[in-house]
Structures are given as C-alpha cells and as structure tokens.
Design a protein around this motif. Structure first.
Motif, PDB file in Angstrom:
ATOM      1  N   UNK A 162      32.857  32.959  42.460  1.00 24.19           N
ATOM      2  CA  UNK A 162      32.142  34.241  42.475  1.00 24.19           C
ATOM      3  C   UNK A 162      32.721  35.168  43.540  1.00 24.19           C
ATOM      4  N   UNK A 163      33.027  34.612  44.714  1.00 26.45           N
ATOM      5  CA  UNK A 163      33.575  35.423  45.791  1.00 26.45           C
ATOM      6  C   UNK A 163      34.964  35.941  45.450  1.00 26.45           C
ATOM      7  N   UNK A 164      35.852  35.052  44.995  1.00 27.33           N
ATOM      8  CA  UNK A 164      37.226  35.482  44.715  1.00 27.33           C
ATOM      9  C   UNK A 164      37.276  36.483  43.567  1.00 27.33           C
ATOM     10  N   UNK A 165      36.475  36.279  42.535  1.00 26.20           N
ATOM     11  CA  UNK A 165      36.437  37.243  41.437  1.00 26.20           C
ATOM     12  C   UNK A 165      35.958  38.594  41.948  1.00 26.20           C
ATOM     13  N   UNK A 166      35.035  38.579  42.911  1.00 20.58           N
ATOM     14  CA  UNK A 166      34.536  39.819  43.507  1.00 20.58           C
ATOM     15  C   UNK A 166      35.415  40.367  44.612  1.00 20.58           C
ATOM     16  N   UNK A 167      36.598  39.785  44.816  1.00 25.27           N
ATOM     17  CA  UNK A 167      37.505  40.282  45.844  1.00 25.27           C
ATOM     18  C   UNK A 167      37.138  39.882  47.250  1.00 25.27           C
ATOM     19  N   UNK A 168      36.326  38.822  47.412  1.00 26.98           N
ATOM     20  CA  UNK A 168      35.864  38.376  48.724  1.00 26.98           C
ATOM     21  C   UNK A 168      36.412  36.974  49.009  1.00 26.98           C
ATOM     22  N   UNK A 169      36.049  36.443  50.179  1.00 24.59           N
ATOM     23  CA  UNK A 169      36.551  35.141  50.599  1.00 24.59           C
ATOM     24  C   UNK A 169      35.619  34.570  51.661  1.00 24.59           C
ATOM     25  N   UNK A 170      35.486  33.250  51.683  1.00 30.35           N
ATOM     26  CA  UNK A 170      34.676  32.596  52.711  1.00 30.35           C
ATOM     27  C   UNK A 170      35.393  31.324  53.164  1.00 30.35           C
ATOM     28  N   UNK A 171      35.943  31.368  54.374  1.00 28.85           N
ATOM     29  CA  UNK A 171      36.639  30.211  54.932  1.00 28.85           C
ATOM     30  C   UNK A 171      35.717  29.316  55.743  1.00 28.85           C
ATOM     31  N   UNK A 227      42.461  28.707  42.774  1.00 22.09           N
ATOM     32  CA  UNK A 227      43.716  29.388  42.443  1.00 22.09           C
ATOM     33  C   UNK A 227      44.451  28.635  41.341  1.00 22.09           C
ATOM     34  N   UNK A 228      44.397  27.288  41.387  1.00 20.22           N
ATOM     35  CA  UNK A 228      44.964  26.504  40.292  1.00 20.22           C
ATOM     36  C   UNK A 228      44.292  26.852  38.972  1.00 20.22           C
ATOM     37  N   UNK A 229      43.004  27.155  39.035  1.00 19.95           N
ATOM     38  CA  UNK A 229      42.247  27.476  37.824  1.00 19.95           C
ATOM     39  C   UNK A 229      42.439  28.879  37.315  1.00 19.95           C
ATOM     40  N   UNK A 230      43.353  29.645  37.925  1.00 17.02           N
ATOM     41  CA  UNK A 230      43.688  30.960  37.392  1.00 17.02           C
ATOM     42  C   UNK A 230      43.040  32.133  38.080  1.00 17.02           C
ATOM     43  N   UNK A 231      42.238  31.898  39.122  1.00 18.50           N
ATOM     44  CA  UNK A 231      41.635  33.016  39.848  1.00 18.50           C
ATOM     45  C   UNK A 231      42.687  33.711  40.713  1.00 18.50           C
ATOM     46  N   UNK A 232      42.483  35.000  40.920  1.00 19.81           N
ATOM     47  CA  UNK A 232      43.414  35.790  41.716  1.00 19.81           C
ATOM     48  C   UNK A 232      42.819  36.040  43.091  1.00 19.81           C
ATOM     49  N   UNK A 233      43.639  35.866  44.130  1.00 23.32           N
ATOM     50  CA  UNK A 233      43.180  36.158  45.489  1.00 23.32           C
ATOM     51  C   UNK A 233      42.940  37.642  45.691  1.00 23.32           C
ATOM     52  N   UNK A 234      43.502  38.471  44.806  1.00 22.13           N
ATOM     53  CA  UNK A 234      43.289  39.918  44.896  1.00 22.13           C
ATOM     54  C   UNK A 234      41.972  40.341  44.265  1.00 22.13           C
ATOM     55  N   UNK A 235      41.306  39.438  43.534  1.00 19.51           N
ATOM     56  CA  UNK A 235      40.024  39.746  42.924  1.00 19.51           C
ATOM     57  C   UNK A 235      40.136  40.242  41.500  1.00 19.51           C
ATOM     58  N   UNK A 236      39.015  40.212  40.796  1.00 20.73           N
ATOM     59  CA  UNK A 236      38.953  40.757  39.446  1.00 20.73           C
ATOM     60  C   UNK A 236      39.358  39.809  38.348  1.00 20.73           C
ATOM     61  N   UNK A 237      39.757  38.589  38.683  1.00 17.64           N
ATOM     62  CA  UNK A 237      40.214  37.653  37.649  1.00 17.64           C
ATOM     63  C   UNK A 237      39.842  36.231  38.034  1.00 17.64           C
ATOM     64  N   UNK A 238      39.365  35.474  37.051  1.00 18.18           N
ATOM     65  CA  UNK A 238      38.986  34.087  37.274  1.00 18.18           C
ATOM     66  C   UNK A 238      37.911  33.656  36.302  1.00 18.18           C
ATOM     67  N   UNK A 239      37.672  32.351  36.226  1.00 18.73           N
ATOM     68  CA  UNK A 239      36.653  31.821  35.320  1.00 18.73           C
ATOM     69  C   UNK A 239      36.117  30.515  35.877  1.00 18.73           C
ATOM     70  N   UNK A 240      34.903  30.184  35.504  1.00 17.76           N
ATOM     71  CA  UNK A 240      34.286  28.942  35.949  1.00 17.76           C
ATOM     72  C   UNK A 240      34.968  27.730  35.320  1.00 17.76           C
ATOM     73  N   UNK A 241      35.382  27.857  34.058  1.00 17.43           N
ATOM     74  CA  UNK A 241      36.060  26.746  33.403  1.00 17.43           C
ATOM     75  C   UNK A 241      37.380  26.444  34.083  1.00 17.43           C
ATOM     76  N   UNK A 242      38.140  27.486  34.422  1.00 11.14           N
ATOM     77  CA  UNK A 242      39.401  27.275  35.104  1.00 11.14           C
ATOM     78  C   UNK A 242      39.206  26.614  36.458  1.00 11.14           C
TER      79      UNK A 242
END
Length: 340
Positions: free
Chosen positions: A78-87, A270-285
């Motif tokens: 949810x965070x990465x798709x929204x362009x956010x991050x939590x370390x 990231x292996x599942x296809x999410x982008x660190x830049x945000x806007x792309x990703x899926x729960x299945x991936x």
C-alpha cells in the motif's frame, strides 16, 4: 476494363491491427510468470537434492515461516503503490513482539493483547503520516530514524534479552483452522482484505493516483493528506499483527526478532512488480515475491548452504530486483516520450 478489374481484385487488403495486451495480461506475462518459473526451478533443484523438500510438511513449514513477512508486505505494498516508504517496520515488529510477550506474561486476554499491539502500530502510522503529509519530511529519512528509536525502545523494555512466553498464544504455535496453520490463515485473511482494499475500492484507486502523480491526484479531488495517513496507519496496524504472529510462532518476545525484515519486505515487493517510484504494484505480485523468498530460504537449508551466505543471496536478490524495476521504469518513460 478487364485489366482494371484484375488490378482491383489484386489490391492488398488493409491489414488488421494486432490486438493489444490488456494491463492485466501484461502484468501476468512480465511479473507473475517469471516469479512462478523461479519458484518451480528452485523447488526442482532443492527436490533433486532432497526429496523431502516438496512434502506437505515442509510446504506448510515454509508458508508458516513466511506468514509474518507476507503480512508486512501487504502494508508495505500500500505504501509503495502510494509513493511512500517505511523502513521502521522491522524494529516496530521487534517492539510489538516485546509488548506482546510482556502483556501475555501479565495474563491479559489474547484479544486485548492483539488489540493493544495493533493500536501501537497504528499510532506509529498516524505519526509518520502526519509528519510526511504536513511537514513534508522525506519518508526515507523519517522512518530510518524511527527504525533506530523503536529498536532502542524494544531493547530497553526487554533488558536486551528475549522474554519467554508462558501461555496464552498456543493457538498460534499449534492451532489449525480450516485445514491451515493459524499464521497462514491470518496471512490469507489479511491478504484478502488488502487485495480488496487496493484493487476494488475507491480508496485503492486514490492510492494508485497518489503514487502516480500526487499533484495531479490533488487537483483531481483526491484527499492526498488523508490517503497518506490512512496507508501509514494500515501499514502500522499490519506490522502489529505480524509481531503477534512472530511472537506466537517463536514462543518469545525477541527485541531483535524483526531485524532485517524491512529490507526483506522491500525485496519481496519489488520482486512482485511494485515500483519504488509509486503508482504500480499488486497484492498478488507481492505475495508471490514473499513466496519466492520463502522458497529461497528453505532451498538454501536443504542444499546445505552455510548461513553466512544468506545475506549475500538476499542482498543479491534485492539488487537484481531494484535494477530490473529501474530498467522497466526507463523503458516505460521512453515509450511515453515517444508517444508524446
């Protein structure tokens, strides 16, 4: 007249345009199939070395061990798709594990223990969401500081030693429901919740819009501040659930139990296809990415690879995943420029 008719009959017919792949089909071919191929290949290699790898007992053990990471991956997606991050999620899990063991030792009901830890995680999400949204603090630096703070608080509360778990969470260790171990069932329920929320609700569309272009999303009427706070709150609450799962599975509140999980979860997503830049990703991936890491961990054990190589393998996976994602982003931006 006759030659004209012959020429007319010989004129080439206009070629029909090739059907374009839908985004879902493209995602399946570019992300899901390679991950499934990796899982099958690693399983075959490990099975050739030890036939016990593909037994139902070992598969159940792999999924149980991956449950906490899978729950964390839901919130981080949810965070990465929204362009956010939590370390800070790794240290937050450590803190939640210590709190869980402390409350169980005080003989509080299990529901109260789980609710308390989830509220603590959600409260940290509220704090990060407010600071990122209102003060424009970069989430990377902010949550990196939170990682150190949570780790220190966990070590202080536990006096730097694991807190033995007496009784109260046996259902997480040996409980089985609907034919599944309790941690796997909790992971599945959280995954269904996260998948429905991200892919089938207006909130999920707002998260995608926020990650793709925050300014455009704001101009389109998306409550960007509220959306940011909500995804941080969900991420923190899921981290609380993951800490309870880890504590119940291990049987102790370990103040170092979440060390390294923040990098593992990012690698899986990231292996599942999410982008660190945000806007792309899926729960299945993200789920497939978690399973890949679980298969890698189990395969290294069955192949008798020394423990000192674990970090090397996972670090290499993270580097390759980020590099592949960066290449895909460059190609996508190049196509957009060419179309423009």
């Amino acid at each position: 007249m006759q030659t004209t008719e012959i020429e007319m009959t010989r004129r080439p017919r206009p070629s029909t345009p090739r059907p374009r792949l839908t985004p879902a089909t493209r995602e399946y071919l570019h992300v899901y199939l390679p991950l499934l191929a990796i899982i099958v290949a690693l399983s075959a290699i490990a099975y050739a070395n030890n036939s016990a790898f593909l037994t139902s007992t070992n598969i159940e053990r792999m999924l149980t061990a991956s449950a906490a990471l899978g729950i964390l991956a839901i919130g981080q997606t949810l965070l990465l798709v929204g362009g956010q991050l939590d370390l800070s999620v790794g240290s937050l899990v450590s803190l939640g594990s210590v709190i869980t063991a402390t409350l169980v030792a005080a003989h509080l009901p299990g529901a109260v223990v789980v609710l308390t830890v989830v509220v603590v995680g959600a409260a940290s999400g509220v704090l990060w969401g407010l600071l990122v949204s209102l003060l424009r603090v970069p989430p990377f630096i902010l949550t990196l500081g939170g990682l150190a703070v949570f780790a220190s608080v966990a070590l202080t509360l536990a006096n730097s030693t694991p807190i033995a778990l007496p009784t109260g969470l046996e259902w997480l260790q040996s409980g089985s429901y609907l034919g599944m171990r309790a941690p796997i069932l909790i992971w599945l329920l959280c995954l269904i919740f996260g998948g429905v929320l991200l892919h089938f609700t207006r909130f999920g569309r707002n998260v995608y819009a926020l990650g793709a272009n925050e300014e455009a999303a704001f101009l389109a009427g998306v409550a960007t501040v509220r959306t940011k706070i909500m995804i941080y709150v969900l991420n923190g609450g899921l981290a609380g659930i993951a800490s309870v799962v880890i504590t119940g599975r291990v049987g102790a509140g370990d103040p170092r139990g979440g060390v390294g999980l923040e990098l593992m979860v990012i690698a899986a997503i990231v292996l599942g296809g999410s982008s660190l830049a945000g806007g792309r990703g899926s729960m299945l991936g993200s789920m497939l990415g978690v399973i890949v890491l679980g298969v890698v961990t189990s395969a290294l054990t069955f192949l008798n690879v020394p423990d000192s190589y674990d970090q090397l393998v996972f670090g290499g996976i993270l580097i390759v995943a980020v590099s592949v994602t960066a290449v895909a982003e460059l190609r996508r931006h190049r196509k957009v420029r060419l179309r423009a």
